[in-house]
Design a protein around this motif. Sequence first.
Motif, PDB file in Angstrom:
ATOM      1  N   CYS A  52     -35.007   6.973  54.260  1.00 45.46           N
ATOM      2  CA  CYS A  52     -34.254   7.885  54.398  1.00 45.46           C
ATOM      3  C   CYS A  52     -35.002   9.058  54.298  1.00 45.46           C
ATOM      4  O   CYS A  52     -35.651   9.551  53.196  1.00 45.46           O
ATOM      5  CB  CYS A  52     -33.183   7.836  53.426  1.00 45.46           C
ATOM      6  N   LEU A  53     -35.136  10.018  55.218  1.00 42.34           N
ATOM      7  CA  LEU A  53     -35.827  11.189  55.341  1.00 42.34           C
ATOM      8  C   LEU A  53     -35.092  12.597  55.213  1.00 42.34           C
ATOM      9  O   LEU A  53     -34.134  12.878  56.184  1.00 42.34           O
ATOM     10  CB  LEU A  53     -36.905  11.301  56.437  1.00 42.34           C
ATOM     11  N   HIS A  54     -35.372  13.437  54.129  1.00 51.55           N
ATOM     12  CA  HIS A  54     -34.533  14.592  54.000  1.00 51.55           C
ATOM     13  C   HIS A  54     -35.207  15.724  54.699  1.00 51.55           C
ATOM     14  O   HIS A  54     -36.371  15.905  54.029  1.00 51.55           O
ATOM     15  CB  HIS A  54     -34.211  14.906  52.504  1.00 51.55           C
ATOM     16  N   LEU A  55     -34.973  16.199  55.822  1.00 53.55           N
ATOM     17  CA  LEU A  55     -35.512  17.199  56.787  1.00 53.55           C
ATOM     18  C   LEU A  55     -34.511  18.234  56.959  1.00 53.55           C
ATOM     19  O   LEU A  55     -33.671  18.099  57.826  1.00 53.55           O
ATOM     20  CB  LEU A  55     -35.789  16.237  57.955  1.00 53.55           C
ATOM     21  N   GLY A  56     -34.755  19.170  56.336  1.00 55.30           N
ATOM     22  CA  GLY A  56     -33.877  20.488  56.453  1.00 55.30           C
ATOM     23  C   GLY A  56     -32.632  20.182  56.032  1.00 55.30           C
ATOM     24  O   GLY A  56     -32.142  19.639  54.970  1.00 55.30           O
ATOM     25  N   GLU A  57     -31.548  20.355  56.787  1.00 56.84           N
ATOM     26  CA  GLU A  57     -30.167  20.172  56.620  1.00 56.84           C
ATOM     27  C   GLU A  57     -29.864  18.788  57.363  1.00 56.84           C
ATOM     28  O   GLU A  57     -28.386  18.762  57.277  1.00 56.84           O
ATOM     29  CB  GLU A  57     -29.403  21.335  57.313  1.00 56.84           C
ATOM     30  N   GLN A  58     -30.698  18.014  57.494  1.00 57.24           N
ATOM     31  CA  GLN A  58     -30.283  16.688  58.031  1.00 57.24           C
ATOM     32  C   GLN A  58     -31.108  15.582  57.175  1.00 57.24           C
ATOM     33  O   GLN A  58     -32.150  15.474  56.384  1.00 57.24           O
ATOM     34  CB  GLN A  58     -30.571  16.610  59.305  1.00 57.24           C
ATOM     35  N   VAL A  59     -30.469  13.994  57.162  1.00 59.64           N
ATOM     36  CA  VAL A  59     -31.187  12.985  56.652  1.00 59.64           C
ATOM     37  C   VAL A  59     -31.187  12.080  57.905  1.00 59.64           C
ATOM     38  O   VAL A  59     -30.305  11.772  58.845  1.00 59.64           O
ATOM     39  CB  VAL A  59     -30.295  12.434  55.689  1.00 59.64           C
ATOM     40  N   TYR A  60     -32.490  11.594  58.221  1.00 58.83           N
ATOM     41  CA  TYR A  60     -32.999  10.772  59.225  1.00 58.83           C
ATOM     42  C   TYR A  60     -33.082   9.389  58.404  1.00 58.83           C
ATOM     43  O   TYR A  60     -34.011   9.275  57.655  1.00 58.83           O
ATOM     44  CB  TYR A  60     -34.058  11.080  59.850  1.00 58.83           C
ATOM     45  N   GLN A  61     -32.044   8.437  58.635  1.00 57.16           N
ATOM     46  CA  GLN A  61     -32.318   7.161  58.306  1.00 57.16           C
ATOM     47  C   GLN A  61     -32.824   6.247  59.284  1.00 57.16           C
ATOM     48  O   GLN A  61     -32.450   6.301  60.245  1.00 57.16           O
ATOM     49  CB  GLN A  61     -31.003   6.569  57.822  1.00 57.16           C
ATOM     50  N   VAL A  62     -34.084   5.709  58.774  1.00 59.67           N
ATOM     51  CA  VAL A  62     -34.858   4.720  60.015  1.00 59.67           C
ATOM     52  C   VAL A  62     -34.726   3.279  59.333  1.00 59.67           C
ATOM     53  O   VAL A  62     -35.579   3.248  58.392  1.00 59.67           O
ATOM     54  CB  VAL A  62     -36.316   5.205  60.194  1.00 59.67           C
ATOM     55  N   LEU A  63     -34.376   2.834  59.956  1.00 62.08           N
ATOM     56  CA  LEU A  63     -34.355   1.067  59.648  1.00 62.08           C
ATOM     57  C   LEU A  63     -35.378   0.490  60.212  1.00 62.08           C
ATOM     58  O   LEU A  63     -35.554   0.420  61.611  1.00 62.08           O
ATOM     59  CB  LEU A  63     -32.957   0.310  60.284  1.00 62.08           C
ATOM     60  N   CYS A  64     -36.458   0.149  59.441  1.00 64.69           N
ATOM     61  CA  CYS A  64     -37.668  -0.426  59.862  1.00 64.69           C
ATOM     62  C   CYS A  64     -37.377  -1.717  59.865  1.00 64.69           C
ATOM     63  O   CYS A  64     -36.976  -2.570  58.776  1.00 64.69           O
ATOM     64  CB  CYS A  64     -38.999   0.071  59.185  1.00 64.69           C
ATOM     65  N   ARG A 123     -33.508   1.051  64.097  1.00 61.65           N
ATOM     66  CA  ARG A 123     -32.320   1.860  64.339  1.00 61.65           C
ATOM     67  C   ARG A 123     -32.709   3.289  63.461  1.00 61.65           C
ATOM     68  O   ARG A 123     -33.145   3.314  62.532  1.00 61.65           O
ATOM     69  CB  ARG A 123     -31.110   1.425  63.754  1.00 61.65           C
ATOM     70  N   LEU A 124     -32.505   4.321  64.472  1.00 59.98           N
ATOM     71  CA  LEU A 124     -32.307   5.658  63.848  1.00 59.98           C
ATOM     72  C   LEU A 124     -30.869   6.124  63.692  1.00 59.98           C
ATOM     73  O   LEU A 124     -30.264   6.282  64.967  1.00 59.98           O
ATOM     74  CB  LEU A 124     -33.143   6.441  64.471  1.00 59.98           C
ATOM     75  N   GLN A 125     -30.474   6.599  62.576  1.00 55.37           N
ATOM     76  CA  GLN A 125     -29.300   7.312  62.370  1.00 55.37           C
ATOM     77  C   GLN A 125     -29.730   8.798  61.879  1.00 55.37           C
ATOM     78  O   GLN A 125     -30.426   8.659  60.958  1.00 55.37           O
ATOM     79  CB  GLN A 125     -28.306   6.823  61.449  1.00 55.37           C
ATOM     80  N   ILE A 126     -29.071   9.871  62.299  1.00 51.74           N
ATOM     81  CA  ILE A 126     -29.152  11.351  61.845  1.00 51.74           C
ATOM     82  C   ILE A 126     -27.992  11.727  61.382  1.00 51.74           C
ATOM     83  O   ILE A 126     -26.757  11.579  61.966  1.00 51.74           O
ATOM     84  CB  ILE A 126     -29.734  12.227  62.979  1.00 51.74           C
ATOM     85  N   PHE A 127     -27.845  12.165  60.190  1.00 53.97           N
ATOM     86  CA  PHE A 127     -26.688  12.653  59.299  1.00 53.97           C
ATOM     87  C   PHE A 127     -27.025  14.079  58.986  1.00 53.97           C
ATOM     88  O   PHE A 127     -27.805  14.696  58.800  1.00 53.97           O
ATOM     89  CB  PHE A 127     -26.451  11.956  57.980  1.00 53.97           C
ATOM     90  N   ASP A 128     -25.887  14.940  59.121  1.00 52.64           N
ATOM     91  CA  ASP A 128     -25.654  16.375  58.574  1.00 52.64           C
ATOM     92  C   ASP A 128     -25.604  16.134  57.041  1.00 52.64           C
ATOM     93  O   ASP A 128     -24.738  15.437  56.530  1.00 52.64           O
ATOM     94  CB  ASP A 128     -24.755  17.236  59.198  1.00 52.64           C
ATOM     95  N   LEU A 129     -26.197  16.917  56.109  1.00 53.71           N
ATOM     96  CA  LEU A 129     -25.899  16.961  54.829  1.00 53.71           C
ATOM     97  C   LEU A 129     -24.511  17.063  54.477  1.00 53.71           C
ATOM     98  O   LEU A 129     -24.162  16.446  53.539  1.00 53.71           O
ATOM     99  CB  LEU A 129     -26.845  18.067  54.134  1.00 53.71           C
ATOM    100  N   SER A 130     -23.764  17.849  55.048  1.00 53.47           N
ATOM    101  CA  SER A 130     -22.258  18.138  54.758  1.00 53.47           C
ATOM    102  C   SER A 130     -21.537  16.849  55.344  1.00 53.47           C
ATOM    103  O   SER A 130     -20.423  16.728  54.805  1.00 53.47           O
ATOM    104  CB  SER A 130     -21.815  19.368  55.778  1.00 53.47           C
ATOM    105  N   GLN A 131     -22.067  15.899  56.090  1.00 49.31           N
ATOM    106  CA  GLN A 131     -21.230  14.432  56.580  1.00 49.31           C
ATOM    107  C   GLN A 131     -22.133  13.316  56.431  1.00 49.31           C
ATOM    108  O   GLN A 131     -22.453  12.796  57.151  1.00 49.31           O
ATOM    109  CB  GLN A 131     -20.709  14.845  58.192  1.00 49.31           C
ATOM    110  N   PRO A 132     -22.267  12.923  55.007  1.00 49.53           N
ATOM    111  CA  PRO A 132     -23.221  12.008  54.502  1.00 49.53           C
ATOM    112  C   PRO A 132     -22.703  10.759  55.202  1.00 49.53           C
ATOM    113  O   PRO A 132     -23.477   9.515  55.014  1.00 49.53           O
ATOM    114  CB  PRO A 132     -23.264  12.257  53.072  1.00 49.53           C
ATOM    115  N   GLN A 133     -21.394  10.368  55.424  1.00 47.11           N
ATOM    116  CA  GLN A 133     -20.904   9.242  55.687  1.00 47.11           C
ATOM    117  C   GLN A 133     -20.878   8.980  57.265  1.00 47.11           C
ATOM    118  O   GLN A 133     -20.058   7.880  57.706  1.00 47.11           O
ATOM    119  CB  GLN A 133     -19.483   8.843  55.185  1.00 47.11           C
ATOM    120  N   GLN A 134     -20.823   9.924  58.128  1.00 41.66           N
ATOM    121  CA  GLN A 134     -20.981   9.800  59.455  1.00 41.66           C
ATOM    122  C   GLN A 134     -22.097  10.352  60.194  1.00 41.66           C
ATOM    123  O   GLN A 134     -22.325  11.564  60.339  1.00 41.66           O
ATOM    124  CB  GLN A 134     -19.465  10.708  60.043  1.00 41.66           C
TER     125      GLN A 134
END
Length: 180
Positions: free
Chosen positions: A115-127, A3-14
Amino acid sequence: MSRLQIFDLSQPQQARFSSSDAAEIAAKLQQQGIRFEQWQAAAPISAGSSSEQVLSAYAADISRLKAEQGYQTVDVISLHPAHPDKDALRQKFLDEHIHSEDEVRFFVRGQGLFCLHLGEQVYQVLCQQNDLISVPANTPHWFDMGSAPDFTAIRLFNNPAGWVAHFTGTTLARQFPLLD
């Protein structure tokens, strides 16, 4: 299921994006310079397989990746829920850090959350089983193996000394969901 989920830094729970489609995950990550692919074993393996058996089962893919990217060393790591240092190991990886080389992991069995901190986003990759991820050098990230880690992974390194982390000192990782 991966699974891949992408979060904005300003909304870490959604999460603003979520997908369990391997091709879509690979495409989204490739846009960020992250390699994601799935491998299949060339021979039967189990939780009790030796490191040599695991490496032999994936020898063709390992050789291809070493030739393409210049990785020098490869090993197998396994962690089980009864490991006496599991809590300390989990905490070590939960803080945001970078490496001066790529961090390459292939999950033979089990799972882990990158969990990858890429600019203003966090990409969470469930491997999960059969997933390979390659986090490029100097990419801020953290890893969660869960409270009861149970996985086997192949690791590839450019540096013969292996895994060397440089912690960023931020608390960003504590704002985002964990594996469990």
